[in-house]
Scaffold this motif. Sequence first.
Motif, PDB file in Angstrom:
ATOM      1  N   PRO A  90       0.808  -1.231   0.000  1.00 41.05           N
ATOM      2  CA  PRO A  90       0.000   0.000   0.000  1.00 41.05           C
ATOM      3  C   PRO A  90       0.835   1.272   0.000  1.00 41.05           C
ATOM      4  CG  PRO A  90      -0.895  -1.588   1.557  1.00 41.05           C
ATOM      5  CD  PRO A  90       0.423  -2.135   1.095  1.00 41.05           C
ATOM      6  N   ALA A 119       0.738   3.807  -3.176  1.00 45.46           N
ATOM      7  CA  ALA A 119       0.242   5.173  -2.976  1.00 45.46           C
ATOM      8  C   ALA A 119       1.177   6.206  -3.573  1.00 45.46           C
ATOM      9  CB  ALA A 119       0.045   5.441  -1.487  1.00 45.46           C
ATOM     10  N   ALA A 158      -7.482  -3.564  -4.803  1.00 42.10           N
ATOM     11  CA  ALA A 158      -7.978  -2.322  -4.211  1.00 42.10           C
ATOM     12  C   ALA A 158      -7.072  -1.146  -4.562  1.00 42.10           C
ATOM     13  CB  ALA A 158      -8.085  -2.478  -2.693  1.00 42.10           C
ATOM     14  N   ASN A 159      -5.754  -1.372  -4.514  1.00 41.81           N
ATOM     15  CA  ASN A 159      -4.812  -0.303  -4.869  1.00 41.81           C
ATOM     16  C   ASN A 159      -4.887   0.034  -6.354  1.00 41.81           C
ATOM     17  OD1 ASN A 159      -3.764   0.097  -2.276  1.00 41.81           O
ATOM     18  ND2 ASN A 159      -2.263  -1.558  -2.512  1.00 41.81           N
ATOM     19  N   LYS A 186      -7.557  -0.210  -8.273  1.00 45.17           N
ATOM     20  CA  LYS A 186      -8.793   0.561  -8.464  1.00 45.17           C
ATOM     21  C   LYS A 186      -8.616   1.998  -7.991  1.00 45.17           C
ATOM     22  CE  LYS A 186     -12.178  -3.212  -8.271  1.00 45.17           C
ATOM     23  NZ  LYS A 186     -13.353  -3.764  -7.544  1.00 45.17           N
ATOM     24  N   ALA A 187      -7.896   2.182  -6.897  1.00 41.71           N
ATOM     25  CA  ALA A 187      -7.678   3.538  -6.382  1.00 41.71           C
ATOM     26  C   ALA A 187      -6.873   4.367  -7.374  1.00 41.71           C
ATOM     27  CB  ALA A 187      -6.956   3.475  -5.037  1.00 41.71           C
ATOM     28  N   LEU A 188      -5.864   3.768  -8.018  1.00 40.66           N
ATOM     29  CA  LEU A 188      -5.062   4.480  -9.021  1.00 40.66           C
ATOM     30  C   LEU A 188      -5.899   4.828 -10.241  1.00 40.66           C
ATOM     31  CD1 LEU A 188      -1.779   2.396  -8.757  1.00 40.66           C
ATOM     32  CD2 LEU A 188      -1.968   4.850  -8.334  1.00 40.66           C
ATOM     33  N   ARG A 237      -9.132   5.237 -10.329  1.00 36.12           N
ATOM     34  CA  ARG A 237     -10.081   6.284  -9.919  1.00 36.12           C
ATOM     35  C   ARG A 237      -9.412   7.654  -9.895  1.00 36.12           C
ATOM     36  NH1 ARG A 237     -15.413   6.817  -9.612  1.00 36.12           N
ATOM     37  NH2 ARG A 237     -15.747   4.949  -8.361  1.00 36.12           N
ATOM     38  N   ARG A 238      -8.175   7.727  -9.375  1.00 37.79           N
ATOM     39  CA  ARG A 238      -7.457   9.013  -9.324  1.00 37.79           C
ATOM     40  C   ARG A 238      -7.239   9.559 -10.724  1.00 37.79           C
ATOM     41  NH1 ARG A 238      -2.144   7.730  -6.186  1.00 37.79           N
ATOM     42  NH2 ARG A 238      -1.528   9.727  -7.123  1.00 37.79           N
ATOM     43  N   ASP A 281     -10.590  10.728 -12.335  1.00 38.43           N
ATOM     44  CA  ASP A 281     -11.065  11.990 -11.765  1.00 38.43           C
ATOM     45  C   ASP A 281     -10.262  13.181 -12.286  1.00 38.43           C
ATOM     46  OD1 ASP A 281     -12.946  10.581 -10.362  1.00 38.43           O
ATOM     47  OD2 ASP A 281     -11.868  10.622  -8.447  1.00 38.43           O
ATOM     48  N   PHE A 298     -15.368   5.056 -14.199  1.00 37.08           N
ATOM     49  CA  PHE A 298     -14.541   4.118 -13.445  1.00 37.08           C
ATOM     50  C   PHE A 298     -15.087   2.697 -13.584  1.00 37.08           C
ATOM     51  CE2 PHE A 298     -14.047   1.874  -9.330  1.00 37.08           C
ATOM     52  CZ  PHE A 298     -12.682   1.675  -9.364  1.00 37.08           C
TER      53      PHE A 298
END
Length: 478
Positions: free
Chosen positions: A209, A213, A238-239, A241-243, A245-246, A249, A371
């Motif tokens: 993580p 990040a 999960a990581n 998907k977070a990338l 999404r960033r 956006d 997304f």
Amino acid sequence: MTERNTEASAHDKGATSCDNRRQVLYWRLLSRLFDHEEQAALESAGLDIVEDIGLPAALLDPGVSIGAIVQRHPELTAELKGLMTPGQESGTASDGDTERDRAAEVRRAALVSKVLLNVYSTGTGAATAGQLARWQSDAGWLERALGYEPGELRGGCPTGAGTVPGAGVSGSGTAPGPDRLIPAIGPELGVIEADLVKRMQLREVLADPELAARLTPSMSLIEQLLRDKNNLSGVALANAKALIRRFVDDVAEVLRTQVEKASVGSLDRSVPPKRVFRNLDLDRTIWKNLTNWSPQEERLYVDRLYYRHTARTTTPQRLVVVVDQSGSMVDSMVNCTILASIFAGLPKVDVHLIAYDTRALDLTPWVHDPFETLLRTDLGGGTDGTVAMALAQPKIAEPSNTVVVWISDFYEWQSESLFESMAAIHRSGAKFIPVGSVTSSGRASVNPWFRERFKDQGTPVISGHIRKLVHELKTFLA
């Protein structure tokens, strides 16, 4: 007179010596950047220079991170911050005159060489998570040297715009200011980081993580995540998907600004204007009542008030976006998915999204969330536009009220039949817009066979820059 000449001669020799030292350091930098083999003469000369001016010999070792050097020599922290901002190219001499402080320039050359070498010389072959972490730390020191906070330059606006304190200094004999460096260096850092990620096990990074990040979302990284998403699970997924999404956006913020510059829908004059004060057309009211002007009383008597029309047509427009999701079109897939979601959020616009390679997928149920849409794509494979056409044609219920945007490089294996279907859409009265690709750079490669036929049909292929597609769509919807 002789004493003065002797001093001048000594001064000139000192200046020449400093200039030579600075050149040696920069020649060594160029040598190491373009050739991984050490040049013994340059390495030896560089070591002598660095030690003579009181800097640590580790500056010459690209295997030692800048953070490690600063940890051992904290006095260098202040020098590294703002090192490459305007005004740092030269200083004043120690005796207070206005001559260049050539000794300071040599010291600066040694520090600049260290920063650039660590960031731009990343080697070849497999990379490790530790190497990526060291590079990210060194890139942060380059950003500090340019007047930014660590991560700020890499994570800036996708358009590459930005300013820095002290920007704007230019002229012969000075380095370009950050206002000119940033558009070039920002994307370069993203490319280098993406290359390191590509050369290592991406899943190893995503499983950590803290390391994940620190990744900078970029198109190349998003492509890798989308291709590998089905092989990820747990923390790594999960990581990832977070990338994604960033990145979505960030791009959406830029595209939404372009779309919202124009309102959608023409004025509907069949609807009476709302009789409220904010809609009062004062100029027209005065003009229409001028016959009621009383010269004696110097007063205008108003028989009727006039109001502006603000109601807009409510006829829904249908937008069908078809995107080639084969391997070469990932940039278009990401941009158009986001763009479709933005138009889907506008009032009275019915948006449908279809992605295809050798199979076609109707992504319309998720079009409002780019997304979720991207997570359902399956990048790669061949290209068969006929399968996408089979999904698109039934959606054209009212041709005069429909626009079909087809984004592809049009390298198809069933060219004749696909083009005939596209020509039929054009003849039906629907607006057909072929687009070579939708990128931020505007570069597009299109099959010449299709390009010529689209031109003859009167529907030339739009250039690859996304702003042109936004303009075309706004024109249709306005």
